[in-house]
Design a protein around this motif. Structure first.
Motif, PDB file in Angstrom:
ATOM      1  N   GLU A   1       0.667  -1.153  -0.031  1.00 14.35           N
ATOM      2  CA  GLU A   1      -0.195  -0.090   0.182  1.00 14.35           C
ATOM      3  C   GLU A   1       0.861   1.238  -0.036  1.00 14.35           C
ATOM      4  OE1 GLU A   1      -2.581  -0.129   3.387  1.00 14.35           O
ATOM      5  OE2 GLU A   1      -3.702  -1.796   2.494  1.00 14.35           O
ATOM      6  N   THR A   2       2.117   1.165   0.122  1.00 16.89           N
ATOM      7  CA  THR A   2       2.951   2.240   0.223  1.00 16.89           C
ATOM      8  C   THR A   2       3.377   2.639  -1.367  1.00 16.89           C
ATOM      9  OG1 THR A   2       4.853   0.763   0.097  1.00 16.89           O
ATOM     10  CG2 THR A   2       4.277   1.582   2.286  1.00 16.89           C
ATOM     11  N   VAL A   3       3.089   1.994  -2.218  1.00 16.70           N
ATOM     12  CA  VAL A   3       3.237   2.700  -3.522  1.00 16.70           C
ATOM     13  C   VAL A   3       2.035   3.947  -3.882  1.00 16.70           C
ATOM     14  CG1 VAL A   3       3.077   1.991  -5.908  1.00 16.70           C
ATOM     15  CG2 VAL A   3       4.504   0.778  -4.392  1.00 16.70           C
TER      16      VAL A   3
ATOM     17  N   SER B   1       5.828   6.061  -7.135  1.00 13.56           N
ATOM     18  CA  SER B   1       6.688   6.479  -6.236  1.00 13.56           C
ATOM     19  C   SER B   1       6.415   5.967  -4.745  1.00 13.56           C
ATOM     20  CB  SER B   1       6.532   7.852  -5.992  1.00 13.56           C
ATOM     21  OG  SER B   1       5.023   8.450  -5.577  1.00 13.56           O
ATOM     22  N   GLY B   2       6.934   6.075  -3.711  1.00 14.01           N
ATOM     23  CA  GLY B   2       6.769   5.381  -2.368  1.00 14.01           C
ATOM     24  C   GLY B   2       8.010   4.517  -1.964  1.00 14.01           C
ATOM     25  N   GLU B   3       7.754   3.625  -1.406  1.00 16.34           N
ATOM     26  CA  GLU B   3       8.725   2.646  -0.787  1.00 16.34           C
ATOM     27  C   GLU B   3       8.241   1.162  -0.809  1.00 16.34           C
ATOM     28  OE1 GLU B   3      11.821   4.831   2.108  1.00 16.34           O
ATOM     29  OE2 GLU B   3      10.274   3.745   3.101  1.00 16.34           O
ATOM     30  N   THR B   4       9.036   0.430  -1.177  1.00 15.95           N
ATOM     31  CA  THR B   4       8.942  -1.103  -1.040  1.00 15.95           C
ATOM     32  C   THR B   4      10.149  -1.595  -0.154  1.00 15.95           C
ATOM     33  OG1 THR B   4       9.827  -1.741  -2.976  1.00 15.95           O
ATOM     34  CG2 THR B   4       7.421  -1.044  -3.172  1.00 15.95           C
ATOM     35  N   GLY B   5       9.962  -3.021   0.204  1.00 16.10           N
ATOM     36  CA  GLY B   5      11.091  -3.594   0.732  1.00 16.10           C
ATOM     37  C   GLY B   5      11.747  -4.424  -0.159  1.00 16.10           C
ATOM     38  N   TRP B   6      11.348  -4.785  -0.996  1.00 15.16           N
ATOM     39  CA  TRP B   6      11.849  -5.687  -2.201  1.00 15.16           C
ATOM     40  C   TRP B   6      11.938  -4.929  -3.558  1.00 15.16           C
ATOM     41  CZ3 TRP B   6      14.228 -10.460  -0.858  1.00 15.16           C
ATOM     42  CH2 TRP B   6      14.066 -10.875   0.684  1.00 15.16           C
TER      43      TRP B   6
END
Length: 220
Positions: free
Chosen positions: A101-103, A115-120
């Motif tokens: 959901e961070t995207v 944009s945003g962040e992902t872990g992988w």
């Protein structure tokens, strides 16, 4: 030497054209191909952004291709607004089980910016794949960053073990170095563009990797 290179590039051009014609979901009739020193440039027009992506992947599959420059434009037959593209992108991202959901997504002139962040890394790419096929999209800009996590001290050993397991890679020809920040640098030789991609994908599959620097030399 110049004549030899011209002959090689000429043959490579024929092979790329044949591969584009072979792919059923790419209309190659309006795609031009130029080759210089093993670098393939694709020109012309296609009907969708996803078709543009597939054309580049098809060219990269041809043995001897060192890199692909994309100069294809998207000729969209659909009258669609940025708001409609944005709504479709949101739906596609929500439907993908690999996209967190961070995207976030922004659309300007039918160009999608993620944009945003992902872990992988695979989550970053899943977000891109989820929206690249949408109707009316001209281009996808992936600015998603990776969440910084501690890199395992044996990260290089883990990646090398993945190289050894891979049927696509000559693990003895590639050397790895890593940093505490998760940057992996590859040095050595590869026999094809597909081997280069396989090595890059293996690096990104390791936990803690935040960047992959490719210093590999073509040996084909």
């Amino acid at each position: 030497m110049a004549n030899l290179q011209t002959t090689t590039d000429s043959k490579l051009k024929e092979l790329v054209i044949d591969e584009l014609r072979w792919v059923p979901d790419v209309d190659s009739t309006e795609i031009g191909v130029a080759v210089t020193g093993g670098i393939v440039t694709l020109l012309g027009q296609v009907g969708s952004y996803s078709e543009k992506v597939r054309a580049a992947k098809a060219a990269m599959r041809v043995h001897g291709v060192r890199a692909v420059a994309q100069e294809i434009t998207v000729r969209s037959p659909w009258m669609i607004t940025d708001a409609e593209v944005a709504a479709a992108a949101e739906t596609a991202l929500e439907a993908s089980i690999n996209v967190p959901e961070t995207v976030r997504v922004v659309v300007d002139n039918r160009v999608i910016t993620l944009s945003g962040e992902t872990g992988w890394q695979f989550q970053r790419m899943a977000a891109e794949h989820a929206v690249e096929h949408l109707r009316g999209v001209q281009r996808v800009r992936n600015t998603i960053t990776l969440t910084a996590v501690p890199a395992p001290v044996d990260m290089a050993d883990r990646i090398h073990a993945a190289f050894v397991r891979s049927a696509e890679l000559d693990s003895k020809a590639i050397n790895l170095s890593t940093t505490e920040g998760g940057t992996v640098t590859m040095r050595g030789f590869v026999r094809s563009a597909s081997e280069r991609r396989a090595a890059t994908h293996a690096c990104w599959a390791s936990p803690g990797v935040t960047a992959v620097h490719d210093e590999l030399v073509d040996n084909f």
